[in-house]
Design an enzyme around this catalytic site. Structure first.
Site, mmCIF file in Angstrom:
data_model
loop_
_atom_site.group_PDB
_atom_site.id
_atom_site.type_symbol
_atom_site.label_atom_id
_atom_site.label_comp_id
_atom_site.label_asym_id
_atom_site.label_seq_id
_atom_site.Cartn_x
_atom_site.Cartn_y
_atom_site.Cartn_z
ATOM 1 N N CYS A 2 0.845 -1.182 0.000
ATOM 2 C CA CYS A 2 0.000 0.000 0.000
ATOM 3 C C CYS A 2 0.886 1.239 0.000
ATOM 4 O O CYS A 2 2.015 1.213 0.473
ATOM 5 C CB CYS A 2 -0.864 0.038 1.247
ATOM 6 S SG CYS A 2 -1.851 -1.433 1.470
ATOM 7 N N ARG A 27 1.938 1.180 -6.033
ATOM 8 C CA ARG A 27 2.077 0.471 -4.752
ATOM 9 C C ARG A 27 0.816 -0.317 -4.418
ATOM 10 O O ARG A 27 0.761 -1.015 -3.403
ATOM 11 C CB ARG A 27 2.346 1.462 -3.628
ATOM 12 C CG ARG A 27 3.792 1.753 -3.375
ATOM 13 C CD ARG A 27 4.501 2.305 -4.570
ATOM 14 N NE ARG A 27 5.876 2.624 -4.242
ATOM 15 C CZ ARG A 27 6.788 2.981 -5.120
ATOM 16 N NH1 ARG A 27 6.504 3.040 -6.406
ATOM 17 N NH2 ARG A 27 8.002 3.274 -4.744
ATOM 18 N N TRP A 70 -3.146 -2.268 -1.578
ATOM 19 C CA TRP A 70 -2.893 -3.626 -2.073
ATOM 20 C C TRP A 70 -3.445 -4.536 -0.979
ATOM 21 O O TRP A 70 -2.913 -4.572 0.131
ATOM 22 C CB TRP A 70 -1.399 -3.843 -2.289
ATOM 23 C CG TRP A 70 -1.092 -5.197 -2.860
ATOM 24 C CD1 TRP A 70 -1.146 -5.558 -4.177
ATOM 25 C CD2 TRP A 70 -0.676 -6.357 -2.144
ATOM 26 N NE1 TRP A 70 -0.797 -6.892 -4.312
ATOM 27 C CE2 TRP A 70 -0.499 -7.396 -3.084
ATOM 28 C CE3 TRP A 70 -0.434 -6.626 -0.795
ATOM 29 C CZ2 TRP A 70 -0.095 -8.676 -2.717
ATOM 30 C CZ3 TRP A 70 -0.033 -7.903 -0.437
ATOM 31 C CH2 TRP A 70 0.133 -8.918 -1.395
ATOM 32 N N ASN A 94 -0.138 1.121 6.116
ATOM 33 C CA ASN A 94 0.588 0.205 5.238
ATOM 34 C C ASN A 94 1.272 -0.824 6.131
ATOM 35 O O ASN A 94 1.979 -0.457 7.066
ATOM 36 C CB ASN A 94 1.640 0.973 4.424
ATOM 37 C CG ASN A 94 2.538 0.042 3.618
ATOM 38 O OD1 ASN A 94 2.109 -1.034 3.199
ATOM 39 N ND2 ASN A 94 3.784 0.450 3.427
ATOM 40 N N GLY A 95 1.060 -2.102 5.833
ATOM 41 C CA GLY A 95 1.697 -3.150 6.640
ATOM 42 C C GLY A 95 0.683 -4.214 7.014
ATOM 43 O O GLY A 95 -0.410 -4.289 6.433
ATOM 44 N N GLU A 463 13.745 -15.268 -15.785
ATOM 45 C CA GLU A 463 13.217 -13.902 -15.833
ATOM 46 C C GLU A 463 12.165 -13.774 -16.939
ATOM 47 O O GLU A 463 11.131 -13.136 -16.748
ATOM 48 C CB GLU A 463 14.375 -12.914 -16.032
ATOM 49 C CG GLU A 463 13.992 -11.463 -16.158
ATOM 50 C CD GLU A 463 13.204 -10.913 -14.970
ATOM 51 O OE1 GLU A 463 13.123 -11.572 -13.920
ATOM 52 O OE2 GLU A 463 12.639 -9.819 -15.120
ATOM 53 N N LYS A 467 8.224 -12.749 -16.305
ATOM 54 C CA LYS A 467 7.568 -11.634 -16.992
ATOM 55 C C LYS A 467 6.258 -12.086 -17.629
ATOM 56 O O LYS A 467 5.244 -11.401 -17.544
ATOM 57 C CB LYS A 467 8.488 -11.042 -18.075
ATOM 58 C CG LYS A 467 9.616 -10.189 -17.569
ATOM 59 C CD LYS A 467 9.171 -8.810 -17.162
ATOM 60 C CE LYS A 467 9.575 -8.338 -15.840
ATOM 61 N NZ LYS A 467 10.240 -8.986 -14.823
ATOM 62 N N GLU A 470 3.614 -12.760 -15.007
ATOM 63 C CA GLU A 470 3.241 -11.559 -14.277
ATOM 64 C C GLU A 470 2.291 -10.649 -15.048
ATOM 65 O O GLU A 470 1.350 -10.113 -14.471
ATOM 66 C CB GLU A 470 4.535 -10.802 -13.938
ATOM 67 C CG GLU A 470 4.367 -9.590 -13.064
ATOM 68 C CD GLU A 470 5.706 -8.930 -12.739
ATOM 69 O OE1 GLU A 470 6.693 -9.176 -13.469
ATOM 70 O OE2 GLU A 470 5.764 -8.168 -11.774
ATOM 71 N N HIS A 486 14.441 -34.676 -17.268
ATOM 72 C CA HIS A 486 14.277 -35.341 -15.965
ATOM 73 C C HIS A 486 12.862 -35.184 -15.407
ATOM 74 O O HIS A 486 12.648 -35.359 -14.208
ATOM 75 C CB HIS A 486 15.303 -34.795 -14.964
ATOM 76 C CG HIS A 486 16.713 -35.156 -15.331
ATOM 77 N ND1 HIS A 486 17.187 -36.443 -15.275
ATOM 78 C CD2 HIS A 486 17.739 -34.399 -15.812
ATOM 79 C CE1 HIS A 486 18.449 -36.465 -15.678
ATOM 80 N NE2 HIS A 486 18.807 -35.240 -16.020
ATOM 81 N N LYS A 583 4.098 -2.684 -6.906
ATOM 82 C CA LYS A 583 5.488 -2.434 -7.252
ATOM 83 C C LYS A 583 6.439 -2.719 -6.098
ATOM 84 O O LYS A 583 7.486 -3.309 -6.277
ATOM 85 C CB LYS A 583 5.638 -0.981 -7.708
ATOM 86 C CG LYS A 583 7.041 -0.608 -8.175
ATOM 87 C CD LYS A 583 7.345 -1.270 -9.490
ATOM 88 C CE LYS A 583 8.734 -0.965 -10.020
ATOM 89 N NZ LYS A 583 9.131 -1.923 -11.059
#
Ligand code: M6R
Length: 588
Positions: A2, A27, A70, A94-95, A463, A467, A470, A486, A583
């Site tokens: 947040c 955020r 968030w 926030n938290g 990576e 992406k 996401e 395997h 973010k």
């Protein structure tokens, strides 16, 4: 996660809070809200969804607080949006309040009712119950009962020109200048709004009274603090057309050039000395930053013969790691505020290790915690998906590895000078956008994708897969190319896409073999390489510009970033606001 903001301004308080919230929106975009106080009452506007939903006439008042959410406890909704109100108080948080269930049970038993499902609402209820006419002490008493991470900003109708803020583990920064006094959860949100900043430490309070900003301890005594000039580059600027992610990929060469300029002016002797003489070397990071750290770890081990253990930060801290005096921890984080990474760093420091940090935000918590902060100068990264910051992290880390090789072996690795050419090579890679576009068009309806690579290419593959997951919401995984046979090969059926990155001549044939094994089972195969002679076996070959092999991760990731972005756009999604994400991940 947040974003929170508080502001006192003689004029334009509402607009200033709103502008800060827009800068904070990456955020969290589950909901947004603002409260101002004037004439003995609170005006609150809050809505599910983006900050843009808070449209309407400005709210009156000279002290205000704002929030972008968030969601952690309670779904995204108008009710769960902050600010939360109890009596004379409004609060943004926030938290995560880890003991919220016990506190809520206690408050319910005392006859309180709750309007939301959030953990945050218990804080404002505790404040209202503790209030006996002293605003500051009510907040301090309530916070003393909390466990977990929090940064809060609180308004009280009895004190219409004041904001009381508290923090533990979540970031909280005061900002001054430009005719206003601010508190904020993120330094970049103050860019363009404040000239000077000062972070609060855990257990400290920020008390804004009119234009005055006081740092206080829980007993109310003043804490001496020094404000420093806000040095971050201009904050989030949305491009006139297209997404931030597309713009940020295009900015990779400039970010690399700026980062290289900074690195060249930096004295690497202490960092190289620490790494050279370390008992053990660890890296910690999360997500994309972890992939950069892994590429660094592989390079340092191979070239400097220094063994490196790379761990995701969330695992490191709970794994009782074998770290202590004489060891070095390299922490990597774009934001410098990722809670898991910060906690890993705190643990390493508490055990006596030396901490080198690579971060894109110079005044972040991570930069302040580190014994030796190194910078990337990627510029503000707004899109939730990290792109240009990753390339800049690789550059800074490879530069650090090169310096360590130099100090350890008294020789310049052959690729040292080539770091100067990285920006141009990346500009060349950007020109391959058409290949990424064609591939994305071909694969946009795929239900799953596999990325493979060997050596450092496996981190590029990881990576690329991250992406795609996401922002394009397609199941995508990666594995070392040799591991395919395997187990994972069992997934391959007619048309299943397998994308390989192969930038090491010595392993090229081995990766080509893995791709051939997949193709023999019907896979649609794609190969990214700078070696055109490897093109033969794959269904699609995408050429990469050449750099010395150890530096290839800098360029080989670019077409994967472009591919993921095109997939996302073709599938009709917004690359800048992937669902469920934020973010800066400031909760564990
Ligand atoms: O700010 P940080 O670099 O510490 O963030 C770490 C991860 O949360 C971040 O890289 C995340 O994985 C990105 N959204 C991936 O694109």
């Amino acid at each position: 996660m947040c974003g929170i903001v508080g502001c006192f301004a003689e004029t334009g308080c509402y607009e200033r809070v709103l502008a800060a919230l827009e800068r904070l929106e990456n955020r969290g975009y589950d909901s947004a809200g603002i409260a101002l106080t004037a004439d003995g009452r609170l005006s609150v506007r809050k809505k599910k969804g983006a900050v843009a939903n808070l449209c309407g006439a400005p709210l009156a008042g000279r002290a205000g607080i704002g929030h972008t959410r968030w969601a952690t406890h309670g779904k995204p909704s108008d009710e769960n949006a902050h600010p939360h109100v109890a009596g004379k108080f409004a609060l943004v948080h926030n938290g995560i309040v880890e003991n919220h269930a016990a506190l809520k049970a206690e408050l319910l038993a005392a006859g309180e009712t709750f309007a939301s499902e959030t953990d945050s609402e218990v804080i404002v209820k505790l404040i209202a119950r503790a209030y006996k006419g002293d605003f500051f002490s009510a907040v301090a008493q309530a916070c003393a009962r909390l466990t977990g991470a929090y940064a809060v900003a609180v308004l009280c109708t009895d004190f219409p020109e004041e904001i009381v803020c508290a923090k533990n583990k979540s970031p909280l920064i005061a900002g001054a200048g430009c005719g206003a006094a601010y508190v904020c959860s993120d330094v970049p949100a103050l860019c363009g709004a404040a000239a000077y900043v000062c972070p609060a430490e855990d257990g400290e309070f920020i008390h804004i009274r009119g234009g005055e900003i006081c740092f206080r301890r829980a007993d109310g005594s003043p804490a001496e603090k020094v404000f420093t000039r806000l040095t971050e580059a201009a904050g989030a600027v949305r491009p006139p057309r297209g997404s931030c992610m597309e713009a940020e990929i295009a900015q990779i060469p400039q970010g690399l050039a700026r980062t290289l300029g900074w690195l060249r002016g930096c004295d690497f002797a202490p960092a190289a000395r620490a790494l050279r003489s370390a008992g053990r070397v660890f890296t910690v990071a999360c997500g994309t930053a972890h992939h950069a750290a892994q590429a660094f770890g592989a390079l340092l081990s191979r070239e400097a013969r220094i063994p490196v253990l790379c761990e995701t930060a969330s695992e490191f801290r709970y794994g009782d790691p074998l770290i202590g005096q004489g060891d070095v921890l390299v922490a990597v984080s774009q934001s410098g505020e990722t809670a898991d990474t910060l906690e890993a760093v705190r643990l390493a420091k508490a055990r006596g290790a030396f901490v080198i940090a690579v971060t894109n935000v110079e005044q972040s918590t991570l930069a302040r915690l580190a014994d030796l902060p190194l910078r990337t100068v990627a510029g503000a990264e707004v899109a939730v998906a990290a792109t240009k910051s990753y390339n800049c992290q690789l550059l800074a880390l490879f530069y650090l590895a090169a310096q360590t090789v130099f100090y350890k072996r008294a020789c310049f690795p052959s690729w040292f000078a080539a770091l100067g050419a990285a920006a141009d090579a990346c500009a060349g890679a950007l020109e391959g956008a058409a290949d990424a576009e064609t591939l994305a068009a071909r694969l946009q309806t795929a239900r799953a994708l596999y990325f493979i690579g060997r050596g450092t290419d496996r981190f590029t593959a990881a990576e690329g897969a991250l992406k795609v997951r996401e922002i394009a919401y397609v199941f995508a995984e990666s594995c070392p190319a040799g591991e395919l046979k395997h187990g994972t090969l069992a997934l391959v059926e007619e048309g299943f896409p397998v994308i390989a990155v192969a930038t090491g001549r010595a392993l090229l044939q081995k990766t080509a073999n893995s791709l051939a094994e997949a193709k023999a089972r019907g896979a649609f195969t794609v190969l990214f390489s700078q070696y055109a002679d490897a093109a033969g076996g794959a269904d699609v070959f995408c050429p990469l510009p050449a750099l010395p092999e150890p530096l290839m991760p800098l360029v080989s990731v670019i077409p994967l970033q472009q591919f993921a972005c095109r997939m996302c756009l073709l599938r009709g999604f917004d690359p800048d606001r992937p669902r469920n994400l934020a973010k800066s991940v400031t909760v564990e």
